[in-house]
Design a protein around this motif. Structure first.
Motif, PDB file in Angstrom:
ATOM      1  N   ALA A 130     -10.352  18.675 -60.134  1.00 51.02           N
ATOM      2  CA  ALA A 130     -10.554  17.597 -61.418  1.00 51.02           C
ATOM      3  C   ALA A 130     -11.890  16.778 -60.976  1.00 51.02           C
ATOM      4  O   ALA A 130     -12.830  16.377 -61.785  1.00 51.02           O
ATOM      5  CB  ALA A 130      -9.638  16.814 -61.486  1.00 51.02           C
ATOM      6  N   ASP A 183     -16.685  20.822 -71.000  1.00 51.55           N
ATOM      7  CA  ASP A 183     -16.380  20.067 -69.758  1.00 51.55           C
ATOM      8  C   ASP A 183     -16.473  18.749 -69.676  1.00 51.55           C
ATOM      9  O   ASP A 183     -17.333  18.210 -70.472  1.00 51.55           O
ATOM     10  CB  ASP A 183     -16.887  20.989 -68.689  1.00 51.55           C
ATOM     11  CG  ASP A 183     -16.017  21.194 -67.392  1.00 51.55           C
ATOM     12  OD1 ASP A 183     -15.113  20.420 -67.355  1.00 51.55           O
ATOM     13  OD2 ASP A 183     -16.627  22.164 -66.495  1.00 51.55           O
ATOM     14  N   GLY A 184     -16.419  18.079 -68.687  1.00 53.05           N
ATOM     15  CA  GLY A 184     -16.603  16.982 -68.494  1.00 53.05           C
ATOM     16  C   GLY A 184     -17.788  16.651 -67.805  1.00 53.05           C
ATOM     17  O   GLY A 184     -18.593  17.656 -67.686  1.00 53.05           O
ATOM     18  N   ASP A 186     -13.765  16.831 -64.642  1.00 50.32           N
ATOM     19  CA  ASP A 186     -13.157  17.890 -65.500  1.00 50.32           C
ATOM     20  C   ASP A 186     -13.039  17.056 -66.837  1.00 50.32           C
ATOM     21  O   ASP A 186     -13.526  15.913 -67.176  1.00 50.32           O
ATOM     22  CB  ASP A 186     -11.966  18.493 -65.269  1.00 50.32           C
ATOM     23  CG  ASP A 186     -10.838  17.774 -65.291  1.00 50.32           C
ATOM     24  OD1 ASP A 186     -10.597  16.517 -65.728  1.00 50.32           O
ATOM     25  OD2 ASP A 186      -9.800  18.029 -64.629  1.00 50.32           O
ATOM     26  N   LYS A 187     -12.463  17.841 -67.885  1.00 47.75           N
ATOM     27  CA  LYS A 187     -12.570  17.268 -69.254  1.00 47.75           C
ATOM     28  C   LYS A 187     -11.792  15.863 -69.638  1.00 47.75           C
ATOM     29  O   LYS A 187     -12.178  15.142 -70.537  1.00 47.75           O
ATOM     30  CB  LYS A 187     -11.985  18.355 -70.291  1.00 47.75           C
ATOM     31  CG  LYS A 187     -12.678  19.474 -70.575  1.00 47.75           C
ATOM     32  CD  LYS A 187     -12.021  20.410 -71.133  1.00 47.75           C
ATOM     33  CE  LYS A 187     -12.805  21.877 -71.719  1.00 47.75           C
ATOM     34  NZ  LYS A 187     -12.195  22.731 -72.451  1.00 47.75           N
ATOM     35  N   ARG A 188     -10.835  15.890 -68.629  1.00 47.50           N
ATOM     36  CA  ARG A 188     -10.226  14.594 -68.661  1.00 47.50           C
ATOM     37  C   ARG A 188     -10.938  13.194 -68.638  1.00 47.50           C
ATOM     38  O   ARG A 188     -10.560  12.143 -69.197  1.00 47.50           O
ATOM     39  CB  ARG A 188      -8.877  14.494 -67.854  1.00 47.50           C
ATOM     40  CG  ARG A 188      -8.927  14.021 -66.448  1.00 47.50           C
ATOM     41  CD  ARG A 188      -7.890  14.184 -65.660  1.00 47.50           C
ATOM     42  NE  ARG A 188      -7.816  15.489 -65.251  1.00 47.50           N
ATOM     43  CZ  ARG A 188      -7.062  16.026 -64.318  1.00 47.50           C
ATOM     44  NH1 ARG A 188      -6.055  15.306 -63.827  1.00 47.50           N
ATOM     45  NH2 ARG A 188      -7.061  17.154 -63.642  1.00 47.50           N
ATOM     46  N   TYR A 189     -12.215  13.408 -67.905  1.00 41.79           N
ATOM     47  CA  TYR A 189     -12.934  12.234 -67.764  1.00 41.79           C
ATOM     48  C   TYR A 189     -14.323  12.371 -68.569  1.00 41.79           C
ATOM     49  O   TYR A 189     -15.388  12.071 -68.102  1.00 41.79           O
ATOM     50  CB  TYR A 189     -13.485  12.238 -66.340  1.00 41.79           C
ATOM     51  CG  TYR A 189     -12.287  12.119 -65.193  1.00 41.79           C
ATOM     52  CD1 TYR A 189     -11.655  10.823 -65.009  1.00 41.79           C
ATOM     53  CD2 TYR A 189     -11.710  13.091 -64.698  1.00 41.79           C
ATOM     54  CE1 TYR A 189     -10.757  10.794 -64.409  1.00 41.79           C
ATOM     55  CE2 TYR A 189     -10.565  12.966 -63.890  1.00 41.79           C
ATOM     56  CZ  TYR A 189     -10.185  11.854 -63.550  1.00 41.79           C
ATOM     57  OH  TYR A 189      -8.951  11.705 -62.828  1.00 41.79           O
ATOM     58  N   ALA A 190     -14.336  12.996 -69.776  1.00 39.90           N
ATOM     59  CA  ALA A 190     -15.259  13.277 -70.829  1.00 39.90           C
ATOM     60  C   ALA A 190     -15.872  12.090 -70.981  1.00 39.90           C
ATOM     61  O   ALA A 190     -17.349  11.775 -71.089  1.00 39.90           O
ATOM     62  CB  ALA A 190     -14.733  13.756 -71.900  1.00 39.90           C
ATOM     63  N   HIS A 191     -15.340  10.853 -71.177  1.00 39.11           N
ATOM     64  CA  HIS A 191     -15.668   9.531 -71.413  1.00 39.11           C
ATOM     65  C   HIS A 191     -15.332   8.214 -70.460  1.00 39.11           C
ATOM     66  O   HIS A 191     -15.247   7.255 -70.895  1.00 39.11           O
ATOM     67  CB  HIS A 191     -15.320   9.140 -72.827  1.00 39.11           C
ATOM     68  CG  HIS A 191     -15.891  10.296 -73.963  1.00 39.11           C
ATOM     69  ND1 HIS A 191     -16.930  10.364 -74.329  1.00 39.11           N
ATOM     70  CD2 HIS A 191     -14.939  11.073 -74.685  1.00 39.11           C
ATOM     71  CE1 HIS A 191     -16.985  11.319 -75.262  1.00 39.11           C
ATOM     72  NE2 HIS A 191     -15.775  11.840 -75.448  1.00 39.11           N
ATOM     73  N   ASP A 192     -15.215   8.829 -69.224  1.00 40.64           N
ATOM     74  CA  ASP A 192     -14.688   8.003 -68.112  1.00 40.64           C
ATOM     75  C   ASP A 192     -15.720   8.165 -66.879  1.00 40.64           C
ATOM     76  O   ASP A 192     -15.332   9.297 -66.021  1.00 40.64           O
ATOM     77  CB  ASP A 192     -13.441   8.103 -68.008  1.00 40.64           C
ATOM     78  CG  ASP A 192     -12.610   7.165 -66.912  1.00 40.64           C
ATOM     79  OD1 ASP A 192     -13.322   6.352 -66.504  1.00 40.64           O
ATOM     80  OD2 ASP A 192     -11.534   7.356 -66.640  1.00 40.64           O
TER      81      ASP A 192
END
Length: 162
Positions: free
Chosen positions: A83, A119-120, A137-143
């Motif tokens: 991740a 992807d992130g 990874d994608k879960r952090y696209a805006h973080d």
């Protein structure tokens, strides 16, 4: 050209053989290791900073446990089975020369921000004697939150180039 004929095996024997192979492969793989990651090839000076950074890296980032990618190297680290992946000693990204490039500052460390399609984000430290790349990874696209756990080790181990 010759044709080879093999005796037909009963479906049950084929299924049993396939299951045995799958179990053997699964038994040989580690669930703790992340996906393979390309290991950078930095200069000797940069590699020394990267080895120092490896010693400073936390066991958890953004609540995820450390799970370094393969192959094992002091130049790479990971958390959450891929991740979050850190590579130290990467080449200077071409986007750093782009006056329109986006950047963020997190706890005293400046990072180039590159949004990756499907992807992130990827962040690369700037103004340091070795470039440190962090991919999310994608879960952090805006973080960029995981950078808060990595900024202090980068600041401590990799000196500013200014």
């Amino acid at each position: 050209m010759s044709a080879h004929r093999f005796p037909c095996l009963p479906a049950r024997a084929v299924a049993t053989a396939a299951a045995t192979v799958l179990l053997a492969v699964a038994g040989c793989s580690s669930t703790d290791a992340g996906a393979p990651v390309a290991v950078p090839s930095p200069s000797a000076e940069e590699a020394a900073f990267c080895r120092a950074l490896d010693k400073e890296l936390p066991e958890t980032v953004a609540g995820l446990d450390r799970s370094d990618p393969e192959p094992e190297s002091e130049l790479t680290a990971g958390w959450g089975d891929g991740a979050i992946v850190l590579r130290c000693g990467v080449p200077r990204p071409g986007r750093m020369s782009d006056p329109q490039a986006q950047g963020v500052e997190v706890n005293g460390v400046n990072w180039l921000l590159e949004q990756r399609e499907d992807d992130g984000p990827r962040f690369t430290s700037t103004y340091r004697k070795a470039y440190v790349e962090v991919t999310l990874d994608k879960r952090y696209a805006h973080d960029a939150g995981p950078l808060t756990d990595l900024a202090a080790p980068v600041e401590k181990a990799v000196p500013s180039s200014l």
